[in-house]
Scaffold this motif. Structure first.
Motif, mmCIF file in Angstrom:
data_model
loop_
_atom_site.group_PDB
_atom_site.id
_atom_site.type_symbol
_atom_site.label_atom_id
_atom_site.label_comp_id
_atom_site.label_asym_id
_atom_site.label_seq_id
_atom_site.Cartn_x
_atom_site.Cartn_y
_atom_site.Cartn_z
ATOM 1 N N TYR A 1 47.677 61.654 68.078
ATOM 2 C CA TYR A 1 47.443 62.311 69.364
ATOM 3 C C TYR A 1 46.354 61.556 70.095
ATOM 4 C CZ TYR A 1 49.756 65.851 66.603
ATOM 5 O OH TYR A 1 50.639 66.493 65.788
ATOM 6 N N ASN A 2 46.496 61.462 71.407
ATOM 7 C CA ASN A 2 45.469 60.774 72.193
ATOM 8 C C ASN A 2 45.057 61.669 73.363
ATOM 9 O OD1 ASN A 2 43.856 59.103 73.707
ATOM 10 N ND2 ASN A 2 45.213 57.305 73.551
ATOM 11 N N TYR A 3 43.828 62.145 73.312
ATOM 12 C CA TYR A 3 43.316 62.965 74.411
ATOM 13 C C TYR A 3 42.095 62.304 75.057
ATOM 14 C CZ TYR A 3 46.640 66.408 72.801
ATOM 15 O OH TYR A 3 47.815 67.031 72.453
ATOM 16 N N SER A 4 42.097 60.975 75.083
ATOM 17 C CA SER A 4 41.028 60.275 75.791
ATOM 18 C C SER A 4 41.247 60.459 77.296
ATOM 19 C CB SER A 4 41.058 58.783 75.449
ATOM 20 O OG SER A 4 42.278 58.224 75.935
ATOM 21 N N LYS A 5 40.156 60.298 78.041
ATOM 22 C CA LYS A 5 40.219 60.391 79.510
ATOM 23 C C LYS A 5 41.297 59.450 80.054
ATOM 24 C CE LYS A 5 37.381 59.256 83.469
ATOM 25 N NZ LYS A 5 36.161 58.627 83.936
ATOM 26 N N GLU A 6 41.258 58.215 79.572
ATOM 27 C CA GLU A 6 42.189 57.192 80.093
ATOM 28 C C GLU A 6 43.631 57.618 79.827
ATOM 29 O OE1 GLU A 6 39.626 56.534 78.008
ATOM 30 O OE2 GLU A 6 38.306 55.810 79.610
ATOM 31 N N HIS A 7 43.874 58.111 78.621
ATOM 32 C CA HIS A 7 45.267 58.450 78.285
ATOM 33 C C HIS A 7 45.756 59.656 79.083
ATOM 34 C CE1 HIS A 7 49.042 58.655 76.312
ATOM 35 N NE2 HIS A 7 48.857 59.954 76.154
ATOM 36 N N ILE A 8 44.920 60.682 79.198
ATOM 37 C CA ILE A 8 45.361 61.882 79.937
ATOM 38 C C ILE A 8 45.692 61.493 81.380
ATOM 39 C CG2 ILE A 8 44.664 64.155 80.825
ATOM 40 C CD1 ILE A 8 42.985 64.502 78.264
ATOM 41 N N LEU B 1 40.566 65.028 66.608
ATOM 42 C CA LEU B 1 39.662 64.107 67.304
ATOM 43 C C LEU B 1 39.529 64.424 68.798
ATOM 44 C CD1 LEU B 1 40.500 60.694 65.585
ATOM 45 C CD2 LEU B 1 38.734 62.375 65.029
ATOM 46 N N LEU B 2 40.049 65.583 69.209
ATOM 47 C CA LEU B 2 39.941 65.958 70.626
ATOM 48 C C LEU B 2 38.481 66.264 70.966
ATOM 49 C CD1 LEU B 2 42.271 68.595 72.300
ATOM 50 C CD2 LEU B 2 39.806 68.694 72.598
ATOM 51 N N ASP B 3 37.954 65.608 71.969
ATOM 52 C CA ASP B 3 36.585 65.873 72.416
ATOM 53 C C ASP B 3 36.682 66.845 73.600
ATOM 54 O OD1 ASP B 3 34.171 65.925 73.696
ATOM 55 O OD2 ASP B 3 33.814 63.764 73.581
ATOM 56 N N PRO B 4 36.292 68.105 73.404
ATOM 57 C CA PRO B 4 36.523 69.099 74.457
ATOM 58 C C PRO B 4 35.785 68.792 75.762
ATOM 59 C CG PRO B 4 35.166 70.018 72.699
ATOM 60 C CD PRO B 4 35.637 68.682 72.224
ATOM 61 N N LYS B 5 34.628 68.137 75.649
ATOM 62 C CA LYS B 5 33.854 67.823 76.864
ATOM 63 C C LYS B 5 34.615 66.782 77.691
ATOM 64 C CE LYS B 5 29.107 66.702 78.175
ATOM 65 N NZ LYS B 5 29.133 65.312 78.647
ATOM 66 N N GLU B 6 35.097 65.750 77.007
ATOM 67 C CA GLU B 6 35.835 64.679 77.695
ATOM 68 C C GLU B 6 37.122 65.231 78.329
ATOM 69 O OE1 GLU B 6 36.706 61.352 75.151
ATOM 70 O OE2 GLU B 6 37.787 60.255 76.713
ATOM 71 N N VAL B 7 37.833 66.066 77.562
ATOM 72 C CA VAL B 7 39.076 66.646 78.097
ATOM 73 C C VAL B 7 38.745 67.532 79.295
ATOM 74 C CG1 VAL B 7 40.986 68.244 77.613
ATOM 75 C CG2 VAL B 7 40.345 66.526 75.915
ATOM 76 N N GLY B 8 37.719 68.377 79.140
ATOM 77 C CA GLY B 8 37.343 69.295 80.222
ATOM 78 C C GLY B 8 37.017 68.533 81.499
#
Ligand code: NAP
Length: 287
Positions: free
Chosen positions: A94-101, A128-135
């Motif tokens: 899974y990729n939930y980086s800023k760039e990927h989203i 590995l999801l960083d909630p701050k980055e996703v938010g």
């Protein structure tokens, strides 16, 4: 932020394209019209459906359909990285980086031929999801109008709570049906009711048509006779009786089955029949 709008049933597109029926553009247009005319205006996608081809096939058909974009809602999901043709990944992840989203949303917008997504979902939780980055990323996408509403899929209550600290989580699309009903007992649905998070149920027919369930298969014909409906309608009525106001995401591509799913909301499924269905599928007496 406008209120979250979802039709009382959602049309799932997972098997419309390469992962199933391989509908041609004309057939997709007809199916979009059929759903729309039945009042089912919300269409559920994911970037990966049809090995990343179904959103674009659907988008091409929608552009040709003449339907009004403002009168329908598009849901899509991001995050799953599959191994396969045209993908360089060595392992599913899974990729939930800023760039990927951001890249995934931009691609979905392009494929669906739309300016905005009504709902963006994170497809599955990741350790590995960083909630701050996703938010921060999702809040930016909402500010720019590319995403109207945000939610998750297959998230537990604690995973949802953590993310909710950084961005409002308005919906959670979970697996839920008579044959897969753990969410009713593990706190998932209680939590959504408590936090006013809209539940959607994927695979609402569960494994009913795929596995044996001898007790249930004996009971269902009697109930179908009693309520003058078919099994699929009864399975959906069973979900709809739950007080969390769960929205089933139906996967059928057949108009006659869509009509049966719509009948479900009018079935006056009794309390005892509801528990009887639960008891026979569980194979244990209700405690
Ligand atoms: N968030 C997630 O992780 C996740 C995961 C899976 C799916 N989803 C979403 O949920 C949607 C629905 O999932 P689903 O397709 O599993 O849902 P479903 O509505 O439970 O199942 C639909 C499937 O059952 C078949 N079916 C329907 N009525 C039947 C009957 N009477 N006898 C035999 N087969 C019957 C349909 O075939 P016909 O088309 O021939 O009627 C179709 O293949 C997907 O399209 C997708 O949008 C989300």
């Amino acid at each position: 932020m406008k209120n979250l709008q979802i039709s009382h049933l959602v049309a799932g597109t997972m098997t419309w394209g390469q992962w199933g029926k391989k509908l041609r553009t004309k057939e997709m247009v007809a199916l979009q019209h059929f759903y729309f005319e039945q009042g089912i205006t919300t269409f559920d996608h994911a970037d990966i459906y049809g090995n990343h081809t179904t959103e674009a096939d659907f988008g091409k058909a929608f552009a040709a359909s003449g339907l009004d974009r403002e009168k329908v809602q598009f849901i899509t999901k991001c995050g799953i990285q599959m191994v396969g043709k045209n993908r360089s990944h060595k392992v599913k992840h899974y990729n939930y980086s800023k760039e990927h989203i951001i890249k995934s949303v931009e691609t979905s917008l392009e494929h669906l031929q739309t300016e905005y997504l009504d709902i963006l979902l994170l497809h599955r939780p990741s350790p590995l999801l960083d909630p701050k980055e996703v938010g921060e990323t999702v809040n930016k996408l909402i500010e720019t109008g590319k995403v109207k509403h945000f939610g998750v899929s297959n998230f537990t209550p604690t995973q949802t709570n953590l993310l909710s600290e950084y961005v409002p989580v308005e919906t959670n699309q979970i697996e839920f049906s008579l044959t897969t009903h753990e969410a009713m007992f593990d706190g998932t649905l209680d939590h959504m009711m408590l936090k006013k998070i809209k539940p959607m149920a994927w695979s609402p027919l569960g494994n009913y048509f795929k596995k044996q369930y001898p007790g249930l298969k004996q009971l269902m014909p009697n109930l179908c006779e009693k309520y003058k409906v078919e099994e699929d309608a009864l399975l959906i009525a069973w979900i709809m009786k739950h007080p969390a106001a769960i929205v089933p995401v139906i996967g059928t591509t057949q108009p006659k089955r869509i009509k049966k799913a719509i009948e479900a909301k009018n079935i006056p499924l009794s309390l005892e029949d509801w528990f009887m269905m639960l008891e026979v599928v569980s194979g244990n007496p209700v405690p």
